[in-house]
Scaffold this active site. Sequence first.
Site, PDB file in Angstrom:
ATOM      1  N   ASN A   1       1.989   3.914  10.575  1.00 61.86           N
ATOM      2  CA  ASN A   1       1.248   4.416  11.739  1.00 61.86           C
ATOM      3  C   ASN A   1       1.725   3.672  12.980  1.00 61.86           C
ATOM      4  OD1 ASN A   1      -0.353   2.169  10.198  1.00 61.86           O
ATOM      5  ND2 ASN A   1      -0.990   1.998  12.331  1.00 61.86           N
TER       6      ASN A   1
ATOM      7  N   HIS B   1      -4.410  -0.353  -4.707  1.00 65.16           N
ATOM      8  CA  HIS B   1      -3.482  -1.228  -5.430  1.00 65.16           C
ATOM      9  C   HIS B   1      -3.786  -1.187  -6.930  1.00 65.16           C
ATOM     10  CE1 HIS B   1      -2.035  -3.968  -1.913  1.00 65.16           C
ATOM     11  NE2 HIS B   1      -2.258  -2.745  -1.508  1.00 65.16           N
TER      12      HIS B   1
ATOM     13  N   TYR C   1      -7.653 -11.669   3.553  1.00 62.07           N
ATOM     14  CA  TYR C   1      -8.898 -11.053   4.047  1.00 62.07           C
ATOM     15  C   TYR C   1      -9.880 -10.702   2.929  1.00 62.07           C
ATOM     16  CZ  TYR C   1      -6.732  -6.513   2.897  1.00 62.07           C
ATOM     17  OH  TYR C   1      -6.139  -5.470   2.246  1.00 62.07           O
ATOM     18  N   GLU C   2      -9.411 -10.741   1.678  1.00 57.45           N
ATOM     19  CA  GLU C   2     -10.326 -10.507   0.561  1.00 57.45           C
ATOM     20  C   GLU C   2     -11.118 -11.779   0.252  1.00 57.45           C
ATOM     21  OE1 GLU C   2      -8.427  -7.873  -2.662  1.00 57.45           O
ATOM     22  OE2 GLU C   2      -6.731  -8.609  -1.489  1.00 57.45           O
TER      23      GLU C   2
ATOM     24  N   SER D   1       0.825  -1.217   0.000  1.00 61.80           N
ATOM     25  CA  SER D   1       0.000   0.000   0.000  1.00 61.80           C
ATOM     26  C   SER D   1       0.853   1.258   0.000  1.00 61.80           C
ATOM     27  CB  SER D   1      -0.871   0.054   1.257  1.00 61.80           C
ATOM     28  OG  SER D   1      -1.799  -0.964   1.243  1.00 61.80           O
TER      29      SER D   1
ATOM     30  N   HIS E   1      -7.653   3.169   6.618  1.00 67.58           N
ATOM     31  CA  HIS E   1      -6.883   2.763   5.437  1.00 67.58           C
ATOM     32  C   HIS E   1      -6.352   3.992   4.700  1.00 67.58           C
ATOM     33  CE1 HIS E   1      -5.433   0.414   2.124  1.00 67.58           C
ATOM     34  NE2 HIS E   1      -6.151   1.119   1.278  1.00 67.58           N
TER      35      HIS E   1
ATOM     36  N   HIS F   1      -4.878 -10.428  -0.799  1.00 68.37           N
ATOM     37  CA  HIS F   1      -4.755 -10.757   0.618  1.00 68.37           C
ATOM     38  C   HIS F   1      -5.731 -11.867   1.001  1.00 68.37           C
ATOM     39  CE1 HIS F   1      -3.691  -6.509   0.039  1.00 68.37           C
ATOM     40  NE2 HIS F   1      -2.816  -6.674   1.011  1.00 68.37           N
TER      41      HIS F   1
ATOM     42  N   MET G   1      -0.892  -7.091   7.302  1.00 68.98           N
ATOM     43  CA  MET G   1      -1.851  -8.137   6.897  1.00 68.98           C
ATOM     44  C   MET G   1      -1.389  -8.868   5.637  1.00 68.98           C
ATOM     45  SD  MET G   1      -5.277  -5.863   7.304  1.00 68.98           S
ATOM     46  CE  MET G   1      -5.435  -4.678   8.661  1.00 68.98           C
ATOM     47  N   SER G   2      -0.100  -8.809   5.360  1.00 69.36           N
ATOM     48  CA  SER G   2       0.376  -9.439   4.114  1.00 69.36           C
ATOM     49  C   SER G   2       1.709 -10.129   4.370  1.00 69.36           C
ATOM     50  CB  SER G   2       0.541  -8.359   3.036  1.00 69.36           C
ATOM     51  OG  SER G   2       1.573  -7.454   3.391  1.00 69.36           O
TER      52      SER G   2
ATOM     53  N   ALA H   1       3.271  -1.829   3.986  1.00 69.10           N
ATOM     54  CA  ALA H   1       3.069  -0.794   4.996  1.00 69.10           C
ATOM     55  C   ALA H   1       2.563  -1.520   6.234  1.00 69.10           C
ATOM     56  CB  ALA H   1       2.043   0.215   4.516  1.00 69.10           C
TER      57      ALA H   1
HETATM   58  N1  HPA Z   1      -2.101  -3.017  11.393  1.00 70.86           N
HETATM   59  C1  HPA Z   1      -2.201  -3.916  10.396  1.00 70.86           C
HETATM   60  N2  HPA Z   1      -1.905  -3.640   9.144  1.00 70.86           N
HETATM   61  C2  HPA Z   1      -1.470  -2.407   8.868  1.00 70.86           C
HETATM   62  C3  HPA Z   1      -1.347  -1.422   9.856  1.00 70.86           C
HETATM   63  C4  HPA Z   1      -1.678  -1.741  11.198  1.00 70.86           C
HETATM   64  O1  HPA Z   1      -1.584  -0.927  12.121  1.00 70.86           O
HETATM   65  N3  HPA Z   1      -0.889  -0.299   9.239  1.00 70.86           N
HETATM   66  C5  HPA Z   1      -0.748  -0.619   7.928  1.00 70.86           C
HETATM   67  N4  HPA Z   1      -1.094  -1.885   7.699  1.00 70.86           N
END
Ligand code: HPA
Length: 270
Positions: free
Chosen positions: A236, A62, A86-87, A31, A248, A84, A212-213, A114
Site C-alpha cells: 500500500n 500468519h 507489538y504483540e 504477511s 490489515h 512482532h 513493523m518487522s 509487506a
Molecule cells: N505501515 C506499516 N506497516 C505496514 C504497512 C504500512 O503502511 N503496510 C504493510 N505493513
Amino acid sequence: MMLEYDKIRQICAFLSDKCEVEPQVAVVLGSGLDKFSEAVEPIKEIPYSDIPYIPVSTVQSHAGSLLVGRLNGKVIAVMRGRVHLYEGNAPADVVRLLRSLIIWGASHVILTNAAGGIAPRLEPGDLMLIEDQINNQGVSSLTGFNDERMGTRFPDMTTLYDEDCNTDIMFCAKSLGIKLHRGVYAGMHGPAFETPAEVNMLRIMGADVVGMSTVLEAEAAHHMGAKVSGITLVSNPAAKKGGEKITHDSVAKASAKGSMALIKLLSAYI
Ligand code: HPA
C-alpha cells in the site's frame, strides 16, 4: 535466569531431533507471502506451539509453523509467520527462532515483509530489495547481556544487507523480467499504521518503505555472522494526508496479489 544462548541450544537440539537434515538457508515469510511455502518440498513441519521458548504469533494471517524442506536441492527452513514487538514480545523473543536456525546451520537468512511505500516511485505490488534499514522501533535485538558465543558486543552495521547476495538477487530479477527496486526499509514499533506526519518524518530520514518487522531479525542475524537479505512487497502507499485508509485486510489482500513475483524470485535465487 536462563541464558538466551542456552534456550537457543535447547531449541536446536529439539529441531535436530525432529529433523535429520539441517537447513542451509532460513526464509522468513511476511504477511500475505505464505504461498511461497507451497513451492517447498516438505521434510518436516513443526508448529511454533511445539517448539520450546517460541512465542506463538497472534497475527491471524500468519500460519505459525516452521517448515523444513527442499527447494532446488537446497535444504531450507521457512518460518511461516513471525512474532512482532507489538504483540508484546521482548526483542529476544522476536529473534529467538531465527537465531536458533542460524546455530542449527543456516548461514544465509532471507527476510520478507509487506510494507507501505513511502518513495513516490513505489507502487502497490512492487518489490523492493532492502539495501539498508532504519531501526525506529526504539529497541535493538542486541539489548542486554551479550553472549560472545553468538556475536560481538558492538557489531558493525555498515554492510548489514549482504551486497554480493543483493547483486545475485538483482541478477535473478533481471533474468526473470521482474522489476525490483532497491531502497531503505524503516521498521516502526506498530501496531498502529503510521500517521501522515510520521511517514513524512521517515521520508526525510531516508526511508523508502515502512513496516513493523524485519529490522530486529536483520540485526540479530548479522550479529551472528549470517548473510542477510531482505525483500519487501509494497502492499500500500504509506499513510498520507487525504490518502486512503490502511487496514490489515487490505494489506494482506494486496500482498497476496503481488506475491507471485516475489515467490518466483525467491525460488530462482535459492
Ligand atoms: N505501515 C506499516 N506497516 C505496514 C504497512 C504500512 O503502511 N503496510 C504493510 N505493513
